[in-house]
Scaffold this motif. Structure first.
Motif, PDB file in Angstrom:
ATOM      1  N   ALA A   1       0.820  -1.211   0.000  1.00 32.62           N
ATOM      2  CA  ALA A   1       0.000   0.000   0.000  1.00 32.62           C
ATOM      3  C   ALA A   1       0.858   1.266   0.000  1.00 32.62           C
ATOM      4  N   TRP A   2       1.942   1.251   0.749  1.00 30.99           N
ATOM      5  CA  TRP A   2       2.836   2.410   0.796  1.00 30.99           C
ATOM      6  C   TRP A   2       3.544   2.597  -0.538  1.00 30.99           C
ATOM      7  N   LYS A   3       4.054   1.509  -1.100  1.00 31.54           N
ATOM      8  CA  LYS A   3       4.754   1.604  -2.384  1.00 31.54           C
ATOM      9  C   LYS A   3       3.812   2.034  -3.503  1.00 31.54           C
ATOM     10  N   MET A   4       2.582   1.557  -3.454  1.00 32.25           N
ATOM     11  CA  MET A   4       1.603   1.938  -4.470  1.00 32.25           C
ATOM     12  C   MET A   4       1.285   3.422  -4.406  1.00 32.25           C
ATOM     13  N   LEU A   5       1.192   3.949  -3.179  1.00 29.97           N
ATOM     14  CA  LEU A   5       0.884   5.370  -3.028  1.00 29.97           C
ATOM     15  C   LEU A   5       2.011   6.235  -3.586  1.00 29.97           C
ATOM     16  N   VAL A   6       3.260   5.886  -3.259  1.00 31.90           N
ATOM     17  CA  VAL A   6       4.396   6.655  -3.781  1.00 31.90           C
ATOM     18  C   VAL A   6       4.467   6.558  -5.304  1.00 31.90           C
ATOM     19  N   LYS A   7       4.240   5.365  -5.832  1.00 32.10           N
ATOM     20  CA  LYS A   7       4.271   5.187  -7.287  1.00 32.10           C
ATOM     21  C   LYS A   7       3.188   6.031  -7.955  1.00 32.10           C
ATOM     22  N   ARG A   8       2.016   6.038  -7.362  1.00 28.89           N
ATOM     23  CA  ARG A   8       0.927   6.840  -7.931  1.00 28.89           C
ATOM     24  C   ARG A   8       1.255   8.328  -7.869  1.00 28.89           C
ATOM     25  N   MET A   9       1.769   8.794  -6.724  1.00 34.56           N
ATOM     26  CA  MET A   9       2.040  10.216  -6.570  1.00 34.56           C
ATOM     27  C   MET A   9       3.158  10.682  -7.499  1.00 34.56           C
TER      28      MET A   9
END
Length: 300
Positions: free
Chosen positions: A213-221
């Motif tokens: 979830a954390w990696k996905m958020l950074v990738k999206r941002m």
């Protein structure tokens, strides 16, 4: 029992699980096809074209928009036995514009756990929800360490516009501060806020580096916001301050000067209740007015 008998028994035991997995793959394939066929090219910013035979989007268009290989996505719709990560499921859910129920169904068919706050508001008990209501008209919310907004009262819902209109999976401070037009207009010291939240998020993420979830958020941002990418690449870090003054240019009542306070609910998980107390009489009157405007929305 002979070796042949044991092998036969083992195969018999595995057979139901194999059949169940096969059924799930076919259900997932059918669900993806049905969702793909209902999305028009115009909805995702693609030209309609003059020689389009496929209803909705083509497979290669879904693959491109979701940043996955065309062959891989084709295999997925053909119900082949391939592994699907939560990052890919999240990308497909966004591309296919799935609502909350559809998204939950997608992850269930893939036998995966949805890492977004829309899937679960862990730790928000009825008692905490009652506390949020009791704090009215003071704007208040509950956040986790990833800055997901898990719950909020009516005044907080109107602090920067209309938080109720934001999809649950997008109720995250990084997403809102960097990409949402209402929040960008409402935050008076926007660039300072962006810099600080990126630095605080980097500190918080140090304990969650392997979590999807954390990696996905950074990738999206980093994909959606050049401003976030710039601040993120600075590698700045800063600690949380329990109290500080913030200013919002509220679209309903005007300028608000508020003391932001973090009330820690579970320091280990980073869960906290965030309150915004007016610092002067003018802000206090405007917050009361904002509350009066917000309450009818709850009744409607």
């Amino acid at each position: 029992m002979t070796t042949m008998a044991r092998d036969a028994a083992a195969r018999a035991t595995k057979a139901p699980a194999v059949r169940s997995s096969c059924i799930r793959r076919h259900e997932l394939a059918a669900f993806l096809r049905s969702r793909r066929e209902r999305i028009t090219p115009e909805q995702v910013g693609l030209p309609q074209g003059t020689r389009r035979r496929t209803p909705g989007l083509r497979r290669e268009e879904v693959a491109q928009l979701s940043a996955v290989g065309v062959t891989w996505y084709t295999w997925l719709e053909q119900a082949r036995d391939i592994q699907v990560s939560v990052q890919v499921l999240d990308a497909l859910a966004r591309t296919l514009m799935l609502d909350g129920s559809e998204r939950a169904h997608l992850f269930q068919l893939a036998e995966a756990v949805d890492p977004t706050p829309a899937a679960s508001c862990t730790g928000v008990t009825p008692a905490l929800e009652e506390m949020l209501r009791a704090l009215e008209p003071i704007p208040a919310c509950i956040q986790n360490s990833r800055y997901d907004i898990l719950a909020y009262n009516r005044t907080y819902a109107r602090l920067t516009g209309d938080l109720d209109a934001v999809p649950p999976e997008d109720r995250n401070l990084l997403i809102l501060v960097y990409t949402h037009p209402d929040w960008r207009r409402a935050i008076v010291h926007l660039e300072e806020t962006r810099r600080l939240i990126a630095a605080k998020f980097r500190v918080a993420m140090a304990g969650h580096l392997g979590e999807p979830a954390w990696k996905m958020l950074v990738k999206r941002m980093t994909a959606e916001s050049p401003e976030f990418r710039e601040y993120w690449e600075r590698y700045e870090v800063t600690g949380l301050r329990n109290t500080r003054t913030k200013q919002f240019l509220n679209p309903y009542v005007g300028l608000l000067s508020l003391d932001h306070t973090d009330l820690w609910l579970n320091p280990e998980s980073g869960a906290r209740m965030v309150t915004y107390v007016p610092v002067d009489e003018e802000s206090r009157q405007r917050v009361a007015e904002l509350h009066e405007l917000a309450v009818p929305a709850e009744r409607d």
